[in-house]
Design a protein around this motif. Structure first.
Motif, mmCIF file in Angstrom:
data_model
loop_
_atom_site.group_PDB
_atom_site.id
_atom_site.type_symbol
_atom_site.label_atom_id
_atom_site.label_comp_id
_atom_site.label_asym_id
_atom_site.label_seq_id
_atom_site.Cartn_x
_atom_site.Cartn_y
_atom_site.Cartn_z
ATOM 1 N N GLU A 1 -3.041 4.898 -1.854
ATOM 2 C CA GLU A 1 -4.055 6.016 -1.286
ATOM 3 C C GLU A 1 -3.736 7.218 -1.265
ATOM 4 O OE1 GLU A 1 -4.744 4.392 2.705
ATOM 5 O OE2 GLU A 1 -3.312 5.414 3.427
ATOM 6 N N ASP B 1 -9.541 -3.678 -3.976
ATOM 7 C CA ASP B 1 -8.409 -4.179 -4.307
ATOM 8 C C ASP B 1 -8.599 -5.760 -4.867
ATOM 9 O OD1 ASP B 1 -5.630 -4.765 -4.730
ATOM 10 O OD2 ASP B 1 -5.010 -5.023 -2.811
ATOM 11 N N TYR C 1 -11.112 -1.802 1.516
ATOM 12 C CA TYR C 1 -9.996 -2.150 0.741
ATOM 13 C C TYR C 1 -9.932 -3.428 -0.041
ATOM 14 C CZ TYR C 1 -7.550 2.284 2.025
ATOM 15 O OH TYR C 1 -7.092 3.523 1.945
ATOM 16 N N LEU D 1 0.865 -1.223 0.154
ATOM 17 C CA LEU D 1 0.143 -0.054 -0.078
ATOM 18 C C LEU D 1 1.016 0.985 0.068
ATOM 19 C CD1 LEU D 1 -2.800 1.345 0.325
ATOM 20 C CD2 LEU D 1 -2.449 1.333 2.769
ATOM 21 N N TYR E 1 -1.266 -5.147 4.473
ATOM 22 C CA TYR E 1 -0.378 -4.561 3.464
ATOM 23 C C TYR E 1 0.939 -4.462 4.096
ATOM 24 C CZ TYR E 1 -4.468 -3.589 0.374
ATOM 25 O OH TYR E 1 -5.729 -3.400 -0.330
ATOM 26 N N SER F 1 0.889 5.036 0.379
ATOM 27 C CA SER F 1 0.115 6.075 1.028
ATOM 28 C C SER F 1 0.787 7.391 0.762
ATOM 29 C CB SER F 1 0.046 5.831 2.467
ATOM 30 O OG SER F 1 -0.914 6.804 3.242
#
Length: 404
Positions: free
Chosen positions: A117, A403, A399, A8, A39, A10
């Protein structure tokens, strides 16, 4: 044999660390913890003095600071950079936007991510460049608040010429948020109120409501308060204009009446960052004091007879209100201070006008029984609505759906 977790990436305004003082940073730590089993997380934030210090204190496994490009590189000329960012529709700072457009944005990390994200609406300004480069990678935006509403309320609360400037900022922010939200797979918001705001700004954009997790199920809050408690409490980052104007309004419009009827009442303003103007106003007000930054708010909540949220501007869910609910402290608030959180019966009073606000505080100071019963019921409700397990389950559900 261990299976490597997907990544992930971010993109965030701030790097969280243990003990971070502001509510957004505390949310972000909870957000990362909630997703840590799913993640491997890389946090990427603009390089500046604040984030350099935060990165050094962070307990995250992978932190990247984005130097960016141009004259504002590495956070130089901060005041000018912030002004430009506001003019650009309250976007993330220009040195990071330039890096995204010119191809220098840690693309090796971003391209290896299962999900990218964007924390805070300002970071959504990078979504178009990321989508153009990565194509089908799911992009998730976390709207801590909807900035357009913040500017609109500032305009409504201000006189000319600030009203004109804030209205222009709201228009530019609305255009920018609408464009950037359209690139996202979903926008996560903390309340139905913010979900509706996103739908108005960017029709067709998916929204998911995920109430923040602020109670871990183990924290023990003090259940009884002194019978003779006369402390009125406000908490917050006092450098924020919304909090500063709230305290100034309360001091000028409500506090004199409260002190007249309850001469031994004390108003405690807990939090750091207060500017000289606010400190002078607190020092001049009988019975009022500012604590400055404190390591823990627990002692102040323990002694409080009533918690006040006299906010008229700002946007998003007010974490200070949720915190007081969780602790079972009676609350008197304006409508802005409680929006998107709970129905009116969870508070002692929700009041827009100064006279009614002051009367509600006085009533709680002089006869606490009713308010404490309301607060006890509200705490039970809040600990269910805002507990970390419910938050983690809901966040992982979103998520998992995005995903696939």
């Amino acid at each position: 044999m261990t299976t490597e977790k997907p990544r992930l990436a971010s993109l965030t305004k701030y790097i969280p660390y243990p003990g971070i003082a502001h509510a957004g940073g505390q949310y972000l730590r909870a957000h990362y913890r909630a997703l840590a089993d799913r993640y491997a997380i890389t946090a990427l934030a603009p390089e500046n003095a604040v984030n350099r210090a935060a990165a050094a204190a962070s307990d995250l496994d992978d932190v990247r600071l984005l130097a960016g490009e141009g004259v504002f590189r590495r956070g130089r000329w901060k005041v000018l950079g912030d002004l430009e960012a506001a003019w650009a529709g309250s976007a993330i700072n220009r040195h990071v936007r330039l890096a995204a457009r010119r191809g220098d944005l840690e693309w090796d990390v971003l391209s290896s991510a299962s999900v990218v994200e964007f924390q805070w609406s300002e970071s959504f300004a990078l979504a178009g460049a990321v989508k153009a480069r990565l194509g089908a990678t799911p992009l998730v935006g976390i709207a801590h608040d909807v900035i357009t509403q913040r500017w609109e309320r500032a305009a409504d609360a201000s006189a000319w010429p600030l009203r004109i400037a804030y209205a222009a900022a709201a228009r530019r922010s609305r255009s920018r948020e609408a464009r950037d939200m359209s690139h996202l797979s979903t926008v996560i918001v903390f309340s139905e109120k913010d979900a509706e705001m996103v739908r108005r700004i960017a029709p067709g954009t998916r929204t998911d409501i995920v109430a923040p997790g602020l109670w871990d199920g183990d924290t023990k809050y003090r259940q009884e308060r002194p019978a003779d408690a006369r402390t009125v409490l406000f908490t917050g980052a006092l450098g924020r204009p919304d909090n500063e104007s709230a305290v100034l309004w309360f001091l000028s419009e409500a506090w004199p009446s409260i002190r007249h009827r309850v001469p031994d009442a004390e108003f405690v303003v807990a939090g750091g960052g207060a500017r000289p103007r606010l400190l002078r106003a607190i020092e001049k007000a009988p019975g009022a004091r500012a604590t400055g930054f404190v390591d823990s708010l627990d002692p102040y909540y323990d002694d409080a007879a009533v918690f006040v949220v006299p906010l008229f501007t700002g946007a998003g869910v007010k974490f200070k209100t949720i915190d007081a609910l969780l602790r079972g402290v009676p609350i008197v608030s304006t409508p802005v201070g409680v929006e998107g959180i709970a129905a009116a019966e969870q508070y002692c009073r929700v009041e827009q006008e100064a006279a009614g606000f002051a009367a509600a505080v006085v009533a709680q100071l002089l006869s606490a029984d009713t308010g404490l019963k309301v607060a006890e019921r509200a705490a039970v409700w809040a600990r269910s609505a805002y507990n970390v397990r419910t938050f983690a389950d809901r966040l992982n559900e979103v998520y998992s759906d995005v995903d696939r």
